[in-house]
Scaffold this motif. Structure first.
Motif, PDB file in Angstrom:
ATOM      1  N   ARG A 176     -12.588   9.214  -1.745  1.00 56.86           N
ATOM      2  CA  ARG A 176     -11.886   9.235  -3.041  1.00 56.86           C
ATOM      3  C   ARG A 176     -12.720   9.991  -4.082  1.00 56.86           C
ATOM      4  O   ARG A 176     -12.183  10.742  -4.903  1.00 56.86           O
ATOM      5  CB  ARG A 176     -11.624   7.811  -3.531  1.00 56.86           C
ATOM      6  N   GLY A 227      -3.935   1.138  -5.814  1.00 52.82           N
ATOM      7  CA  GLY A 227      -4.643   1.847  -4.750  1.00 52.82           C
ATOM      8  C   GLY A 227      -3.709   2.619  -3.832  1.00 52.82           C
ATOM      9  O   GLY A 227      -4.129   3.574  -3.166  1.00 52.82           O
ATOM     10  N   ASP A 240      -4.498  -9.508   1.023  1.00 46.99           N
ATOM     11  CA  ASP A 240      -4.354  -9.731  -0.420  1.00 46.99           C
ATOM     12  C   ASP A 240      -2.999 -10.325  -0.783  1.00 46.99           C
ATOM     13  O   ASP A 240      -2.799 -10.773  -1.912  1.00 46.99           O
ATOM     14  CB  ASP A 240      -4.571  -8.421  -1.174  1.00 46.99           C
ATOM     15  N   ALA A 263       0.851  -1.190   0.000  1.00 48.44           N
ATOM     16  CA  ALA A 263       0.000   0.000   0.000  1.00 48.44           C
ATOM     17  C   ALA A 263       0.890   1.245   0.000  1.00 48.44           C
ATOM     18  O   ALA A 263       0.498   2.300  -0.476  1.00 48.44           O
ATOM     19  CB  ALA A 263      -0.936  -0.006   1.200  1.00 48.44           C
ATOM     20  N   CYS A 315      -5.065  -4.250   0.862  1.00 50.49           N
ATOM     21  CA  CYS A 315      -4.429  -3.384   1.853  1.00 50.49           C
ATOM     22  C   CYS A 315      -4.540  -1.914   1.438  1.00 50.49           C
ATOM     23  O   CYS A 315      -4.270  -1.031   2.242  1.00 50.49           O
ATOM     24  CB  CYS A 315      -2.977  -3.801   2.060  1.00 50.49           C
ATOM     25  N   ALA A 316      -4.943  -1.656   0.196  1.00 47.85           N
ATOM     26  CA  ALA A 316      -5.148  -0.265  -0.226  1.00 47.85           C
ATOM     27  C   ALA A 316      -6.569   0.154   0.140  1.00 47.85           C
ATOM     28  O   ALA A 316      -7.531  -0.526  -0.199  1.00 47.85           O
ATOM     29  CB  ALA A 316      -4.922  -0.147  -1.729  1.00 47.85           C
ATOM     30  N   GLN A 317      -6.711   1.296   0.809  1.00 43.77           N
ATOM     31  CA  GLN A 317      -8.036   1.621   1.352  1.00 43.77           C
ATOM     32  C   GLN A 317      -8.958   2.270   0.321  1.00 43.77           C
ATOM     33  O   GLN A 317      -8.516   2.973  -0.585  1.00 43.77           O
ATOM     34  CB  GLN A 317      -7.910   2.514   2.585  1.00 43.77           C
TER      35      GLN A 317
END
Lengths: 220, 220, 220, 220, 220, 220, 220, 220
Positions: free
Chosen positions: G212, C158, B150, B125, C191-193
Motif C-alpha cells: 500500500r 480498506g 471482524d 472487503a 477482512c481488508a488486507q
C-alpha cells in the motif's frame, strides 16, 4: 469543534431513527443536539445514557419540554406515533438491581410507540415468581429477558414460552459476575434453544430488536 | 448406562422439538436414538454436530432412511410439515469458510419446514457483494447473518435493511480471531442497532430464533 | 528526585523527536520540562496526555507561550517546520465519541508540520457517510482510521481505498466493547488486507507512523 | 526415575486416603502403583483419570482383580468398608454429555463406601424433569449437581431444596461455553444461596467434599 | 417505581430466608425494606453489602433498633433463634486484609443463630500460625477458610483437617492477584481434596453453605 | 476488632523480617502498629503501600521519628544494620513513570541495610542510555530491572550483563499495556535466559529476592 | 456446493488483488480455484495457508505450473509484473522459529513483484546481531519486523531506524507466550514510536501493508 | 533455507552459552546443528525441547556421542567443566507430574557443571513431606521450586527457608489450572516474600537464573 453527520435517512432505511448515545460525548454537544431536536416538529430523537447530573446542568430552556427519566438515563421530546402493530412486548427482569436496564428498554419502546408490560423480580431462586406470571407473559408477543449473575431466568423461560426472546445480560454482582460477562456467556450457551442475546446492559438494543420484528410484521 | 429423559412435550410448550446434540455423546447412544426415532411415524428428530465419520460407522439399517448432510453435520428422517408462515429467511455469510455454519442453519430451517435462501460470500472487503444482493435480501423477512473475523458484514447489513437480524459469529481465522470471540464481540457492540447475537458457530440456534418469530406470527 | 535522560539525538536517528508522555508523571516534573523546553529556541517538544486540570494548575509563566489543546490533551510551544513532503494525511473517525483520539493524531501531525484533513463521524451504520466522502479521502496520501466498538469502518474503508491505512481502536462503548479490545481485535483480523494497527486510543502513534512513511519518501 | 512419596497417613489425618491422578503421569509408574496396591490387603487406592487405552495396555496380571470403569476412567481393587453414615448422596446432571463426570463422582462414592443415587438428564430446558424427581432428590442428604453450559440447573435446584449442594461445572459445549468456564462462573454467582463449587469436571472432588460432611457427622 | 417480589416461602423451602443484597439497589428501596422488616415481629431479614455511608444517611427511626456492623456492611433487627445444632463453625483467614469477608461470614452465622469462632491471620508464610491453632480448629465442625493472593492456607489446611471446608477467595492484593481471581483458581485446583469454593469475597455464601450442612443434620 | 499474629520469628527463619502491607488495612490498625513498633528498641518494621494522605492523618506523636517517603509509600523508624555483604544492587528503570516502583525497591534495600545504586530512564527506545551506563551497572552484583509497556529493557539487559536479574513489571501505560500484564508476559518469555520475575509493581519483592541472594552468600 | 463471489475488481480499487486463504476451506474448492486461475493468462492469484499435504494430494495437472513453497504454505502461478517502485522491503526476524512467517511475507512480496531482502535471527539477546546489520537494513525503504516471545527486537529497531515499520507477532514459544499474544501486546505498547502492528503470524498482511505504501508513492 | 546467526560470544558476555530451543524448528535444522556441535572440541551446546521421536529419527551418526534424556527432552555432547562454585542447587517439585520440568532443570545444571539434588513429590497436601526434607534442603544454597495447580508448596517453602528461590509453575492439571496460569499467578502473588518466578514449565530458565547467582559469586 466536533462535527456530527446526523443520519436522517436511517428511519427510512431500517425502520429505526438514529439515537444519541450520550456517554463519552462532550456535554456541550449533547445540549446543542437536545435543544435542536426538541424544537423540530418533524423529528424527535431519543437520547440514551444521559446522566441526570449532566441533564440537570443544562439551562432551563434546554430542559423544558424534554421528557427525562433518571433511572433509565433517557430523554426525548415526543414519542413516535403508536406503532401500527397491536402487539405487546414483555420486559422481564431477574432482580431489582436490573432496573436501569429494564427501564432503558421500556423507555425505548415507549419512544417507539410500542406497547409493553414490565415483569420485575422474576429470578428463579424463587421459581414460583416466574411460574405465577407465566400466563400473563404468554399473552405478550415478544419477550425481553434481563438478568445478571447466572442468568438462569433466561434458560428457564426459554423452556416454558414459545415467543421470540431477546436476552440482555446486566453488569450487577461482584467477583466472578465479571461486570456481566458471566451472564452474557450463560445466555449465549443457554440450554434453551433460539434465545438471542444483546450486549451487556443494552436495554436499548433489545427494544430495537423487538421493533425490527414488529416492523417486519407490519411491512410484510 | 446413560439415562436419557427425552422432552417430548417441548414442541407443545415452546413450538420447537428437542434436538439431539451429538458432540460429546457416546456414539452408541447416538445410534440408538437415531434408530429409534427414524422408525417412529409421529416424531422426527434433528441430530446436530453428528460427525460424518461417526455416522458412516453405523450399520446400514441405521443409516437407511436418514437424510444426512456432511458439511452441516446434521441428520433427520423426515422434516416437519411446511410451516404455515409464507415467510422466508435469508441466510447470509461473509466468506466461504463459514459454510458449515451456513448449512447448519439452512438444514435446521429445512427440518422445521421453513422457506429460506442462501447468500454466501458477502464480505464487505468487496462492498459490491452485499450491495448487489441487497434487493433480493430485502425480499426475505428475517435475516441470519453469519461471519467470522471482524464481522463487519453485520454492521453494514444492519444499517441497510429493516428486518430482524440474528447474527452468528464463526470460529474461522487465526491469531486474534480467537476462535470466534472477536467476531462475537464485534456483533454484540455493533454500531447497527437491534442486532441480536447467537453463540459462536451456532447456526442451529439462529434458525430456532427465526422459527420463534414465525411461530409467534402464526399464533398471534 | 526523578532523573530524566532526554533523548536529544532521537530526531537524527529516527526522524521523530522524543515526546513527553505526561500521564503517570509527577506534575512538578511535567512543569519543569514544559518551562525548560518552551524557552529553548532550537528545540520544541510535544507533550501528550497532559490533562487540562494539571496544565491549568501551572503558574502563568509556564502556561505562557504554550499552545495547549484540551480535547487532545496536547501541548507544544512551536511546531516543527512544514514537512518537505507535499502529501496529506486523512484522519477519519467512526463517531463523535472518538474525538479526543482524532485530535491527538491531528495535533501531532500539526506539531510535525504535516498537512492533514479530518473526516469525522463516518461510521458505517449509515454507509452513505463514508461513500459521500470517498472522493475527498482518496485525494489524501495516507489514512488514519479511528474507530471503537465493532470498528467496521476500517474494513469497509480498506476495501474501498488504495492508500496506506493506520487504524486506531478507541476505548468508547461499554460491556463487550471492553475498553477498546473488541475494536482492536476487529482491526487486526480485518477482512481488508494490509491494514496496520496501533494501540488503543494511540492517536499519537498513528501520526508518527504516517510521519515515518513521509520521511522515507523525502529521504529516498 | 520418578520418586513418589505416598501419603499413607492421609486417611488418618483428613478421613480420605490419597488417590492417584493418572493424567500426565508416565504409564509405567501408573502400572507399578496399580500392581503394588492391588496386592496389599490393608490398603486400596483409587486411580482417577486413567484412560482405557492405557489401562488395557497393561499386562493381564496388572489388570486382574482391578475394578476398572471406562466412562469414569477410574480403577480400584477393593472399596473401603461401608460408611458408618446411613446417609445418601444424590448425583444430578443436566444432560447426558455430563456422564463421565457423573460417574467419576459415583465411582468415588462407591470406593468410599457411601450410598448414592444418580439422577441424569435433569436440565431445566424441560423444567418438568427436575420437578418430577424433586421428591426423590429431597430424600437424599447431600446433592452433587453436575452441569455444563449455563448451569441453570444448579440455581433452580438451589431454590428448591434445603440440602448441601456441591456443584461441578463440566466442559461440555462449544464457543462461549469456554470448556466449562461459563458454567463455573454461573455456579459461583448463582442466585441460589449457599451453593459450593468444585473445579471443572471434578467429580472426584465433589465426592470427597460430600465425604468430609458425612465423616464429620459420624465423628461429631 | 421498582417492584419487589419478596420470597417469603424461601425459608420453608430451603431452610434459609431471603436476604437483601443492597449493592446496586437504590438507597430509597433499601430504606423502605429496612423500615418494613424491622417492624415485623415474625420476620427478620439480613441486609448485606449495605455501605455505612448509606446506612447513616437514613432517618433515625430507620436506624433505630437495627443491629448494623460497618466492617461487614451487614444489618439485621433480630437474629433467628439459636440453631438446634450444637455444632460450631470455624472462620479462618490468612491475613488482616481479609477482615470484611471474615465478618460478613461471622455476622451471617450470628443472624442464623449458629455458633462460630474466628481464627484470623493464619497465613502460611508463618506456618506456626496455623499449626498453633490446629487443635482448636479441629474442635469445630465446619470450616470457612478465607484467603486472598495465593490462598495457600486452604491447601495446607485441607491436608491437616478432616472437616468440611468452604473456601472463600478475597480480592486483596494487586497486580496478578487480579481482584481475587488468582486465589479463586488456586482454591479450585487445590491439591487438598474435597475443598468446596464460593465466589470472591462471598462470606455470606459460605455461611449459608455451612447452614445447609447443619440444617441437613438436624432434619435427617 | 481485627486480630494480628505478628510473625516475630520470620527474620530468624528466612533472614527477612515481616513487613506491614498497608493497602486494604484499616488506618487505625496501621497507626497502632506504627506507634507500637517505632517505640521498640529491638525491632523495626517496614511499612509498604502506606499512602501519604493516610500517614499525614496520623497524630504527630505517631509520625514523629518515622522515616516516611511519599513517592515509594514506605515508612520505617530505623533501618537494619548495614548488611555484612559488601555487595551492591543496581536498580534500573525504563522510564520516569516507573519511579514509585524504583523507590519502593530502593527504600526496602535501605531498610535492609543493603548498598544500592539507581539508574533511571534506561529505556531502549534510545539504546545509548543503557549502553552508556553498562560499565557502571556491571560493577554492581545484582540487578533489579523495572519496566512497563514492552519491557524490552529487560531482554536487552539480559543479553549484555552476567549478573542475577530480578525483573519487575510496572503498571504504566494504557490500552494493551493492561496495567502491567503485557510487561509481565514479556519478562517471563524474555529471549534473554535466566531472568527471574516478580509481581507487577512489586519493588519490595525484588529487594527481598536480592536480599535472599546476599544472605545466602554471607551464610554460606 | 459452496458459492464463491470472486472480487475481480479489487486490484483496481485498492491496488491489491484478492487472495485465497485456504485454511478452513474444503480442499476440493481450493483445487478448483487453483486449476481455474493457473490457466488464465490475465489473472494470477496468490494462495496462502495452503498446507503441503493438501497441495500434494492434488492431481498432477493441478500441481503443474504452480509455484508452491512449503515453508510459507503459499502458491501462485505467475507473479505480478515488477513493481514500478525501485524501493526495497527489509524482512527481519528475531529467531529461526519465525521462519514460516518470514517466508509468507517474502513470498507475498515476490508475488506482488516487490524487491525485498531477508535478515533472519536478529533477536536482541545478542545485540550485535541487529547492530551488525543496521547499515544494510537502513538501505531498505520499509521494514517488516517479525518476532515472537517478548518482541524486544521491534522496540530496539524502532529506536534505531527511521523507516516505516510493520511489526508481525508470531505464535512461537510456550506458556505465557500465549500463542503470540504477548508479542502482539509488546509491539502495540512498544516504547518506540510509530510502529504499526499486524495480526499474529500475518506475514501476508505485512507485505500488503508495505505494498500500500509503495503503491501510494507510485500513484502520487 | 533458514539462516542462523549463532551467538558464540554469549558465554563471554553473560556467563551462559546460547542453547538451541528445538520446538517449532525444522528437524533438519536441529539435526544439522546437533551434528555440527557434537564434532567441535571447543564448544558444546545444550538442546532443549527436543522430542524423543524427532531425536530417534536422526541418522545414527548424528545420535552417536550425544547424551540424550527423553523425559527432559534435552541433549548435549559434553557438559561444561565443573563450576568453580562449591555450591549446590536444590530442585523441589510438588508432584510426580512435574517430572519433565524437574529434569529439564536438572539436566541444564548438569550441562552447566553445577551440583544439584532433587527432592520430588513435596506437595503440601501432606505437609510432612516438605517438613521431613527441610534440613536437607537447607543445606543447599539455591532452591528451584517446581509446582503446578495451587503452587502452595512455594509459599510454604518461602516461609521456612532463607535461600534464594526460583519458582517454576507447571502446566499440569485441568480446568481452572489453565495450563499453568493459576500456578504462575499464585507464585507471583505468594505471601512468602522475595520469591522470583519463571515462565510456565521453564526448568531451563530456572537453572540459568541459579547459574547467574553462582557466576556472580565466583566473579565477585
Amino acid at each position: 469543534m466536533q462535527h456530527i453527520s446526523f443520519d436522517y435517512t436511517r428511519k427510512a432505511r431500517i425502520g429505526l431513527p438514529e439515537a444519541v448515545f450520550c456517554q463519552g460525548k462532550d456535554p456541550s454537544i449533547v445540549q446543542k443536539l437536545l435543544s435542536e431536536f426538541s424544537k423540530k416538529n418533524d423529528a424527535s430523537i431519543l437520547f440514551t445514557r444521559l446522566e441526570e447530573k449532566i441533564f440537570r446542568s443544562f439551562p432551563d430552556e434546554t430542559q423544558e419540554g424534554v421528557n427525562y427519566h433518571p433511572l433509565s438515563r433517557t430523554a426525548f421530546s415526543r414519542p413516535l406515533p403508536n406503532h401500527a402493530s397491536q402487539k405487546k412486548v414483555a420486559i422481564l427482569s431477574a432482580g431489582s438491581a436490573d432496573a436501569s436496564v429494564v427501564w432503558e428498554a421500556a423507555r425505548t419502546l415507549e419512544y417507539l410507540g410500542i406497547q409493553h408490560e414490565i415483569f420485575e423480580d422474576c429470578g428463579v431462586a424463587g421459581l414460583w415468581r416466574i411460574l405465577d406470571k407465566l400466563e400473563e407473559i404468554q399473552k405478550c408477543h415478544i419477550i425481553i429477558a434481563i438478568a445478571g449473575l447466572d442468568a438462569a431466568l433466561v434458560s428457564v423461560l426459554g423452556g416454558l414460552v414459545d415467543k421470540p426472546i431477546f436476552a440482555v445480560p446486566t453488569s450487577v454482582g461482584y467477583g466472578m459476575a465479571k461486570n456481566g460477562e458471566s451472564a452474557l456467556s450463560s445466555m449465549l450457551v443457554s440450554c434453551a434453544q433460539g434465545v438471542a442475546v444483546m450486549n451487556i446492559d443494552n436495554g436499548y438494543g433489545a427494544a430495537c430488536a423487538a421493533a425490527r420484528v414488529l416492523n417486519m410484521i407490519e411491512n410484510a
